[in-house]
Write an enzyme that holds these catalytic residues in place. Sequence first.
Site, PDB file in Angstrom:
ATOM      1  N   GLU A  11      -3.720   8.705   7.808  1.00 38.25           N
ATOM      2  CA  GLU A  11      -3.450   9.238   6.468  1.00 38.25           C
ATOM      3  C   GLU A  11      -1.959   9.460   6.262  1.00 38.25           C
ATOM      4  O   GLU A  11      -1.416   9.166   5.190  1.00 38.25           O
ATOM      5  CB  GLU A  11      -4.222  10.546   6.255  1.00 38.25           C
ATOM      6  CG  GLU A  11      -5.728  10.377   6.185  1.00 38.25           C
ATOM      7  CD  GLU A  11      -6.146   9.422   5.090  1.00 38.25           C
ATOM      8  OE1 GLU A  11      -5.638   9.520   3.958  1.00 38.25           O
ATOM      9  OE2 GLU A  11      -6.992   8.544   5.375  1.00 38.25           O
ATOM     10  N   HIS A  64      -4.282   1.279   3.545  1.00 31.11           N
ATOM     11  CA  HIS A  64      -5.443   1.242   4.445  1.00 31.11           C
ATOM     12  C   HIS A  64      -6.009  -0.174   4.551  1.00 31.11           C
ATOM     13  O   HIS A  64      -6.407  -0.622   5.630  1.00 31.11           O
ATOM     14  CB  HIS A  64      -6.531   2.190   3.934  1.00 31.11           C
ATOM     15  CG  HIS A  64      -6.249   3.638   4.185  1.00 31.11           C
ATOM     16  ND1 HIS A  64      -5.902   4.130   5.422  1.00 31.11           N
ATOM     17  CD2 HIS A  64      -6.275   4.714   3.355  1.00 31.11           C
ATOM     18  CE1 HIS A  64      -5.720   5.435   5.355  1.00 31.11           C
ATOM     19  NE2 HIS A  64      -5.938   5.818   4.105  1.00 31.11           N
ATOM     20  N   HIS A  78      -1.560   4.098  -1.647  1.00 30.52           N
ATOM     21  CA  HIS A  78      -2.086   4.686  -0.410  1.00 30.52           C
ATOM     22  C   HIS A  78      -3.311   3.921   0.066  1.00 30.52           C
ATOM     23  O   HIS A  78      -3.434   3.585   1.258  1.00 30.52           O
ATOM     24  CB  HIS A  78      -2.434   6.157  -0.684  1.00 30.52           C
ATOM     25  CG  HIS A  78      -3.142   6.849   0.431  1.00 30.52           C
ATOM     26  ND1 HIS A  78      -2.522   7.743   1.278  1.00 30.52           N
ATOM     27  CD2 HIS A  78      -4.452   6.793   0.847  1.00 30.52           C
ATOM     28  CE1 HIS A  78      -3.399   8.201   2.163  1.00 30.52           C
ATOM     29  NE2 HIS A  78      -4.574   7.649   1.925  1.00 30.52           N
ATOM     30  N   GLU A  79      -4.225   3.607  -0.852  1.00 28.89           N
ATOM     31  CA  GLU A  79      -5.454   2.901  -0.474  1.00 28.89           C
ATOM     32  C   GLU A  79      -5.155   1.458  -0.059  1.00 28.89           C
ATOM     33  O   GLU A  79      -5.787   0.926   0.854  1.00 28.89           O
ATOM     34  CB  GLU A  79      -6.463   2.936  -1.617  1.00 28.89           C
ATOM     35  CG  GLU A  79      -6.930   4.336  -1.987  1.00 28.89           C
ATOM     36  CD  GLU A  79      -7.454   5.119  -0.791  1.00 28.89           C
ATOM     37  OE1 GLU A  79      -8.044   4.503   0.123  1.00 28.89           O
ATOM     38  OE2 GLU A  79      -7.269   6.346  -0.750  1.00 28.89           O
TER      39      GLU A  79
END
Length: 643
Positions: free
Chosen positions: A259, A180, A176-177
């Site tokens: 998100e 980003h 997930h990070e």
Amino acid sequence: MDFFTAQDHARRKTGQLVVLLIAAVIALIAVTTVVIAIVIHFMRDDRGSVTADSLLAALSPELVAVVALGVVAFVSIGGLFKRSQLRRGGGKVVAEALGGREINPNTENANERRILNVVEEMAIASGMPVPSVYLLQETGINAFAAGFDTSDAVIGITQGAINHLSREELQGVVAHEFSHILHGDMRLISVLHGVLLIGLLGYILLRSTTSRGRSVRRNNQNNKGAVVVLALGVALAVIGYAGTFFGNWIKAAVSRQREYLADASAVQYTRNPNGIGQALIKIGSHAQGARIEASQASEYSHLFFGQGMKLGFTRLLATHPPIRQRITRVLPHWNGEFNASFSAPAVSDVANAGDQSAVGFADIPSAHSSAATMTGASAQAAIASMGQPGPRHLANAKATLDALPARIRRASQDPYAVRALMYALLLSQHIEVRKQQLASLQQVALPDVYREVMSHAGEVLMLRDPLRLPLMELALPALKNLSVDQATHFRQCMVELINADSQVSLFEWTLYHWLVHHMGLGKKDSGPAVRKLSDLQPECQLLLNVLARAGQSDPDKVNAALDAAEKELPFALSAKSEVPDIKSLGPAVSRLRRLRPQQKPAVLQAMARCIEHSGLIKPAEAELFRVIADMLECPMPPLLIEG
């Protein structure tokens, strides 16, 4: 959403953010003008009563102009300061502001070693340099990614996360990070900082002025100064709260959809919705949730994996979607219980049986066998996978790390030995040249580092070509920990090794410029990404000319490679017979970095056509292809064997 569309979308989101920021600044100017007018009225009128006439009398064009100039200057300076701070210090500025400490690359703590391994695998799978990992002593389950670009990005993880999450769940959170990072979401910090700074300043001044006001009232109940001081305190409170509200509202407006995208990307990367889904369920069941207690947590709340701040009376300012909605998006059959053990089938189990992206670990052919060959399909698949690596890339990353000799892998995490490994990578396979290099290095290198070179040189020289770039990626966190003097000396030693034979090989150029770029040893091109491909025809031609000669020396084959590349470009490649000056390649790549995101695919496709025209891609070609792509801010996953 493909990598370039995502990058362009992030850039457009930043543009929308600027529009919202302008609206917020206008609102702040209006609020500040009215508040200051009221304060002026209190200073002029002993009775302290406010009427419409007295308020209008205090308002004037001069007051509006002065306030507008002050607010715009304050917001602009705040944003520029944060941008400059991030460009100089990278994500570690954010991590340290939140109280994080960098996890030592050679840590022996089992939990810390586990998160480092997960981050290393994800970085190598996605084709970006391995970021440093910071640990926050927080009991909440949370994580973040921060930085200005892939070169200075860091991953932050809380103690609660590494204590309570399994490796599978950590992999989902880290994926997930990484989404980003790859999609350019980190740069929003600097745009917001100016508005948030008003709120922060208002809070600080409010505390000082209210304290002073209480002191004045105790000394003289009828003192007009007490009224003025309290009025100023209230004014600052209103302005500060307005600044905080607008800043948080803007963050919330742009963060929630990012998100959802990062959650979906994490599932795509790992082909395992259970990882990120179970991590979110554990946040929901954990007493502390995702709460971050650090004093500056609110400033960076939009960076966190979970909602790090306690919500007030409204979800209007929430930077993250409701956790239940996030869970049901990745685990549609979730039973709604936070304390229940829920397991969903992996994506690979429900995907089309013919989907090659769902290949299991054991079914992936070894990328390091002598029979392994990469074809044109390998390059095209790598381009298509940019920003969205799949399970095959994760499996390849794990196999790559396992293929590195344990002694070399340990050395890549030691501040002395890691420099020796990079020096050893520059050593020539020709004995006479190597003797010259070692004699030159002995004169300039630190004695301890030179001994490490002699200790590891033989093993490094035996490394297969596909392992060289992963070793460079793995070494980066330890190299970034060098002091300024150590890094400068490290660069001088590399130059000595490269110049020992008065020639610059393609790999020497690749290693040197890649390390200089990611260690921040060179001058960063701070210009905006607004250039068109047609503006950079000479740079593109030089790059392709170098790449064409990386795989063959025969002039006819070089021209054939350039002819294939030319078909992907909006212009013809002239002077194909000229031998390029490799020393000019660095400045050319720096200028190509300023291409618009949607202009870069043409360059990458031309590069791919250039190296695949013969039907097979050599390791040196694949290596240069990926390094150039990375320096163009297009991190590319490893080229896999197709078929």
